[in-house]
Design an enzyme around this catalytic site. Structure first.
Site, PDB file in Angstrom:
ATOM      1  CG  ASP A 113      48.473  46.593  24.918  1.00  0.00           C
ATOM      2  OD1 ASP A 113      49.295  46.513  24.000  1.00  0.00           O
ATOM      3  OD2 ASP A 113      48.415  45.794  25.866  1.00  0.00           O
TER       4      ASP A 113
ATOM      5  CB  VAL B  74      52.064  43.893  35.756  1.00  0.00           C
ATOM      6  CG1 VAL B  74      51.716  45.149  34.967  1.00  0.00           C
ATOM      7  CG2 VAL B  74      51.878  44.144  37.239  1.00  0.00           C
ATOM      8  CB  ALA B  75      53.762  40.991  31.519  1.00  0.00           C
TER       9      ALA B  75
ATOM     10  CG  ASN C 105      50.030  45.532  29.664  1.00  0.00           C
ATOM     11  OD1 ASN C 105      50.726  45.236  28.693  1.00  0.00           O
ATOM     12  ND2 ASN C 105      49.877  44.729  30.703  1.00  0.00           N
TER      13      ASN C 105
ATOM     14  CG  ASP D 289       5.673  41.978  16.086  1.00  0.00           C
ATOM     15  OD1 ASP D 289       5.321  40.843  16.417  1.00  0.00           O
ATOM     16  OD2 ASP D 289       5.938  42.878  16.901  1.00  0.00           O
TER      17      ASP D 289
ATOM     18  CD  GLU E 250      47.523  45.515  33.313  1.00  0.00           C
ATOM     19  OE1 GLU E 250      48.319  45.066  34.121  1.00  0.00           O
ATOM     20  OE2 GLU E 250      47.706  45.500  32.073  1.00  0.00           O
TER      21      GLU E 250
ATOM     22  CB  ILE F  22      46.472  41.112  34.027  1.00  0.00           C
ATOM     23  CG1 ILE F  22      46.532  39.860  34.911  1.00  0.00           C
ATOM     24  CG2 ILE F  22      45.089  41.759  34.123  1.00  0.00           C
ATOM     25  CD1 ILE F  22      46.393  40.118  36.385  1.00  0.00           C
TER      26      ILE F  22
END
Length: 860
Positions: free
Chosen positions: A698, A277-278, A694, A324, A282, A280
């Site tokens: 985060d 869990v730490a 997370n 163009d 999320e 990744i």
């Protein structure tokens, strides 16, 4: 097959048809053989397939496994939080994929429902989808051509092919067989193409091709390609795979190491899950998506509408802009730049006693002027009349003095237009047209002037000007208008005008800014080589002899290898067909370049779809080009592309900043959990603590980093290498050492608290890790400048997110309700002060790192 080169008799034999039409039975058989006259779509994914596709990422699969194991172990809170994360990410990905493919629908909408055909001498109306090769189609003004056809009977029929060829003028069609040669679609004047519209006249035609065999069908095949992944998508995909393998490896090592030491297997399994869990991040996918969405919203305010969200980030990595000319680099408004008056004209002429050339420019046109001063009419004629008006020659006043009594309108075979005006002494005929044709029909006493006149014309042509000549012929009475050859001969040339669609004033500065930013600007136009080169020199696209100008005909003769060897030197492509744009993109891709390509026609759609950034014109662009594009210019202005690239670079920088921020925090969590057993300390964090960090610690500041202003040198550096690893340029080292510092700080406070008999050491460790990240996010706002220089208040959303995160952290420490959920206990003022002091270590360490970088840069 080259139907435009075959005689009608041969076409009739090949298709076994005639003007009276097909037999209905034969038509039915051919419908079975050739299929419906429809634009087919490639097999689309079902909604279920799209949803399942979002769950195939290795990182997501690891999260699902962690959620299931947590559920079996009775930790329902962690399971629900992880599943919520998975559902949110899957929903965001599904919405993006579901909305990404609309171009095919726009192509289908271009095709008419019904068509008028002749079958066995009977005119009937059938479904356009039931047309077959050999059918006889009847067309008139207002019709959309239902298939690719070859005209065998025409009556002043004109077709608007701008959606297919990009050329804005209507094309007059005829039934004549064209001489042998290489013809672009716009030059096949005996053909009509599916999806184009009849604007004038009427005609009858044989159906040559239907469905996916038409030119429109070929375009449909070319845009049915998979979407190119953006540089960030490729980097994040590679990062996800590496991280997932790293998580599996480190969890296995931790579990095996604990089991070898005699730790309880269940405890070690929970530790391994905490570590997974730490590791990744999320919040990362959602944060990237939200940052791109914020960027898209800001770009819309700058006249750049983002259709495909990942394009926001790709803008920052563009190395080539293929644009163009007309309307994007130029004003899309023809303007007379200079005129030349023929010397030694007969002063006895009533018309020439005044300013004959300016009079001719004012009189020989079909433009009109509204009350508000706006000119209406053909852009070339408006430019000529406007020039005369600016020289104080008023068209309406002049028409009263020299009223028009007749005219010979312009046609493609004569390439000129003649108007007849009444004067005091009779009639004056004013002929306007291509100078080379007028020179062939001069009066005898002017023929010695031809070399001098040709020299002046060439001087103007070398400047890129389109040169329009004027000649007159005086007569006693109005002649028979059928005798055009006699009327438009023995002319007196009175002068000519050089005109051009001038460049936008602001574009030159924008191109210079691109050059400074390491981005090459390439002009692609259907215009003539000299005109294109002249504009390119004015704008600074061509600055040296090494910069090449390549014509479409020359490009067609080059092999793939020959073109690849020079493609990075070409700055102008002139007389290029829109189909060749795809060849240019592929050659630049082969050289590792990231390409932004502009376009507005239907046949630009494949190039727009295959470019890294396809840019459609919002004002003059077709719906198909807009649907195939990634970005739409609402003002059709090149400068807006440069503004968008600047925004793109800023957004990409900010995405990298919060990847650095999130991954450093995750690194701190991993170091703390990984090193704790080596110091004979219990695991300092619970899985729910890690999920809180997370997602909240985060997420909120990470999201606010999207509002970080651009660095001062953002358009003074080269584009980021698209093949460069996401953790290059020192990011990986930063993540490891700052994460290690966070981990050691967390374990340090844990060791101190346990040694001093403080029972809520876990709350202190959890809070240190959380507040360390607050200090870190403030320190990494700039790559090298100190926070004290850029200012605490220069990103107010980040400051707000910081205060909110701190408030939420204090809430879960001091609220009894959250104490039960997060297994936290209130801290004393002294304990909180110690926690804050330890948390600040990371901020000061990163500031010292930037100070060292500045000293090293200065010494270099």
């Amino acid at each position: 097959m080259n139907w435009h080169l075959l005689p009608l008799s041969e076409i009739s034999q090949l298709l076994d048809t005639k003007p009276s039409g097909l037999n209905p039975l034969i038509a039915s058989e051919r419908l079975t053989e050739y299929g419906k006259n429809e634009i087919e779509d490639k097999k689309k994914k079902t909604i279920l397939q799209m949803l399942l596709h979002q769950l195939t990422d290795l990182m997501i699969l690891i999260l699902i496994a962690v959620a299931i194991i947590s559920g079996f172990l009775g930790d329902l809170t962690d399971t629900l939080i992880i599943l919520a994360i998975i559902i949110i990410n899957a929903t965001v990905g599904f919405i993006q994929e579901y909305r990404s493919e609309k171009a095919m629908e726009a192509l289908k909408n271009m095709v008419p429902i019904n068509a008028k055909v002749v079958r066995e001498n009977h005119t009937i109306e059938i479904l356009a989808s039931d047309l077959v090769p050999g059918d006889v189609v009847l067309l008139e003004a207002g019709n959309i051509i239902p298939a690719d056809v070859r005209f065998f009977d025409t009556h002043q029929i004109k077709v608007d092919e701008s959606t297919l060829t990009g050329e804005s003028h209507n094309v007059e069609k005829n039934s004549e067989t064209l001489p042998k040669g290489d013809y672009s679609l716009g030059d096949r004047i005996n053909m009509g193409f599916k999806g184009t519209s009849v604007t004038n006249g009427r005609g009858a035609a044989y159906v040559m091709a239907t469905g996916m065999d038409t030119e429109l069908g070929l375009i449909a095949k070319m845009i049915q390609t998979d979407e190119r992944s953006t540089p960030l998508q490729k980097r994040l995909a590679a990062f996800g795979k590496r991280l997932s393998l790293f998580v599996i490896l480190i969890c296995t090592v931790i579990f095996a190491f604990g089991w070898w030491r005699g730790e309880d297997a269940l405890t070690m399994l929970l530790t391994s899950i905490s570590l997974a869990v730490a590791a990744i991040p999320e919040a990362l996918p959602a944060l990237v998506t939200i940052a791109l969405a914020f960027g898209a919203k800001r770009l819309a305010k700058s006249n750049a509408l983002i259709r495909k969200l990942p394009a926001v980030e790709t803008l920052g990595s563009v190395t080539y802009i293929c644009t163009d000319k007309t309307g994007t680099l130029t004003l899309n408004k023809m303007t007379v730049q200079e005129i030349y008056k023929t010397p030694n004209l007969n002063s006895d002429s009533v018309f020439l006693q005044n300013n004959g050339l300016l009079y001719a420019m004012a009189l020989n046109n079909d433009v009109s002027k509204e009350k508000d001063g706006k000119w209406l009419g053909d852009s070339t004629e408006v430019a000529l009349a406007q020039y005369a008006f600016n020289e104080n020659i008023e068209k309406t006043d002049l028409e009263k003095k020299y009223p028009r009594i007749a005219e010979l309108p312009f046609d493609s075979s004569r390439k000129c237009m003649t108007t007849f005006h009444q004067t005091e002494k009779g009639i004056v005929a004013i002929t306007k047209g291509a100078v080379e044709l007028l020179l062939e029909n001069l009066i005898e006493n002017q023929k010695p002037l031809i070399p001098e006149l040709e020299s002046k014309v060439n001087e103007m042509a070398e400047k890129g000007y389109r040169v329009i000549g004027y000649a007159i012929k005086e007569m006693d009475a109005l002649p028979e208008l059928e005798n055009t050859d006699i009327i438009e001969s023995s002319l007196t040339l009175i002068g000519f005008a050089g005109m051009i669609d001038p460049p936008r004033e602001e574009v030159k500065q924008a191109i210079a800014e691109c050059k400074q930013a390491g981005i090459f600007t390439v002009m692609i136009t259907g215009d003539h080589k000299l005109t294109a080169k002249a504009i390119a020199i004015q704008l600074g696209i061509i600055t040296s002899e090494d910069d090449l100008v390549l014509s479409g005909s020359k490009l067609a003769t080059l092999t793939e290898q020959q073109f690849d060897s020079i493609v990075e030197k070409v700055r102008v492509y002139a007389r290029v067909n829109p189909e060749q744009k795809l060849k240019i993109i592929n050659a630049l891709h082969d050289r590792g370049q990231l390409v932004a390509m502009t376009g507005d026609g239907v046949n630009d759609a494949p190039a727009l779809k295959n470019a890294d950034i396809g840019i459609a014109m919002g004002i003059n662009g077709t719906e198909v080009s807009k649907e195939a594009s990634h970005l739409i210019l609402l003002d059709d202005n090149f400068t807006t592309i440069v503004v968008a690239i600047k925004h793109g670079r800023k957004i990409f920088d900010n995405i990298l900043k919060f990847i650095k921020y999130i991954m450093t925090g995750n690194s701190g969590e991993i170091w703390a959990i990984f090193l704790a057993p080596f110091f004979t300390l219990p695991i300092p964090l619970l899985a729910i603590h890690i999920l809180w960090i997370n997602l909240v610690t985060d997420g909120l500041p990470g999201l606010a980093l999207a509002s970080e202003p651009a660095e001062a040198n953002i358009m003074k550096r080269s584009p980021r290498n698209s093949k460069e690893n996401i953790f290059s340029n020192g990011m990986a080292t930063h993540i490891l050492w700052v994460g290690f510092l966070m981990g050691i700080s967390t374990l340090g406070i844990q060791f101190w608290a346990m040694n001093n008999g403080i029972l809520h050491w876990q709350t202190m460790a959890f809070t240190v890790l959380c507040f360390s990240q607050m200090g870190h996010v403030m320190a990494i706002r700039s790559e090298r400048e100190s926070l004290f220089k850029i200012g605490m208040f220069s990103n107010k959303p980040l400051l707000g997110a910081l205060l909110l995160t701190v408030a939420l952290q204090l809430t879960i420490i001091y609220s009894s309700f959250f104490n039960n959920i997060f297994k936290t206990q209130p801290l004393s003022i002294y304990e909180l002060a110690i926690t804050l002091a330890v948390s600040s270590i990371v901020f000061w360490a990163v500031e010292i790192e930037k100070w060292i970088i500045r000293i090293k840069t200065k010494n270099k």
